[in-house]
Design an enzyme around this catalytic site. Sequence first.
Site, PDB file in Angstrom:
ATOM      1  N   GLU A 230      -2.404  48.359  31.792  1.00 42.79           N
ATOM      2  CA  GLU A 230      -1.726  49.221  30.823  1.00 42.79           C
ATOM      3  C   GLU A 230      -2.326  50.600  31.020  1.00 42.79           C
ATOM      4  OE1 GLU A 230      -1.208  51.672  28.319  1.00 42.79           O
ATOM      5  OE2 GLU A 230      -2.250  50.478  26.798  1.00 42.79           O
ATOM      6  N   CYS A 264      -2.044  55.778  23.912  1.00 41.59           N
ATOM      7  CA  CYS A 264      -1.292  55.643  25.161  1.00 41.59           C
ATOM      8  C   CYS A 264       0.208  55.643  24.909  1.00 41.59           C
ATOM      9  CB  CYS A 264      -1.712  54.373  25.896  1.00 41.59           C
ATOM     10  SG  CYS A 264      -1.540  52.868  24.914  1.00 41.59           S
TER      11      CYS A 264
END
Length: 459
Positions: A230, A264
Amino acid sequence: MTNTTQTINPYTEQVIQTYQLLNAKQANAAIDNAHKAFLSWKKVSKEKRAEQVLNLAKVIRDNKSELLDLMTNEMGKIRAQGEQEVELCAVICEYTAQEAVKELANQTREIEGGKAIICFQPIGVILGIQPWNFPLYQVIRYSITNIMAGNTAVTKHASNVFGMASKIQEMYEQAGFPKHVYQSLMIEGSLATELIAHDKVRGVTFTGSDKVGKKVAEMAGKHAKKSVLELGSNDAFIVLDDANIKTAVEACVKGRMINNGETCVAAKRFIITEANYDEFKQAFVKQIENMKMGNPNDKDTDLGPMARKDLRDELHEQVTESIDKGAVAILGCQIPDQKGYFYPPSILENVQPGMPAYDDELFGPVAALIKVKNNEEAMKVANDSRYGLGGGIFSADEDNALKLAIEEFDTGMVNINGYGLAQPNLPFGGVKSSGYGREHGGFGITEFVNIKSVMINQA
């Protein structure tokens, strides 16, 4: 002499604690211990594992006050947002305990001449390399699903949140998990990458920058080990011609500034059609300039300090480069003269390709406004990115927004007329340089298992 590292409070700039780092021999011994624990843990029934997972949910809630102190002191998280993170982690544990037993159940399928059993078996030690921005959640979301599946987990956490790293291991043990089923290792990042080669490490999951993540993937691929990545993003939120501007502005401000802008899956690029640009910009600026920056422990603080000085300085370099290339600063964009690693809520407009604000991830409270002619151009610009984690669409036509989200938006997740962080019952992850693999929603439970087919032929 053993190397050390320090955690520093980003609000006071004072040292919190000094930690001794493990050397390579000690780290490898920890992996060996995790493997020994796996040999027993994999034999524990799924139902018994689920009981332990539910115990951890309770322990997390019981330790909320200390967890909030760690988040606020080590990385500057607003305390109220820390409360949301703690509760999310407890719910993730509960969801995992409830769903994993079903997800990991054997399946029977008919085959020519007999039948087959498909089973989901744990594979061993899973190495997690995790960031600081959601210091509890990032570790819990990967470790609890893998431990529930029968694996064991070893984590290299970010060095500026080593207090949280230590606390997470303590909570696992407090919840009754056998020793070494979960371990937090106080090690340097370079050593964590080397541990991928350990023959007892069977998989690796990484959250962080795409630059480092690709090196992790390269090492994992070299040793034929599965990885889940990720790697962040520069998520685009598009405001179409028929959008409700009030709804869009409220969601976009939240999506950009939550967690001090250090998320993020934050909203980062705001793509607005000409029809709405001026109205959106005026309301957006007004809301952001009214945000209060200050002590993350205060109830009326909207924005705390960034987690580290180097991160703040790197963000400012990206902003400055974008301005040098033609972006216009319409709010903030200067390092304030005060104690603490603060960066003010900031807005850039006239953001174009070739600028860091357009091409890269600005991991902090800086919004990039991009004006486009129409809805078609908005979707084109949204997809003009090497990343593909999340994104958003604002439109009164929900059916059309849904069609765009499903068929056009090249990301792993899309918000329509709102903004939300991770949900325990939904998959989390991206595409392109935002990585691969999924966590949450039952999907993370089977990322690191051996999906085995056993064929039974009639005698």
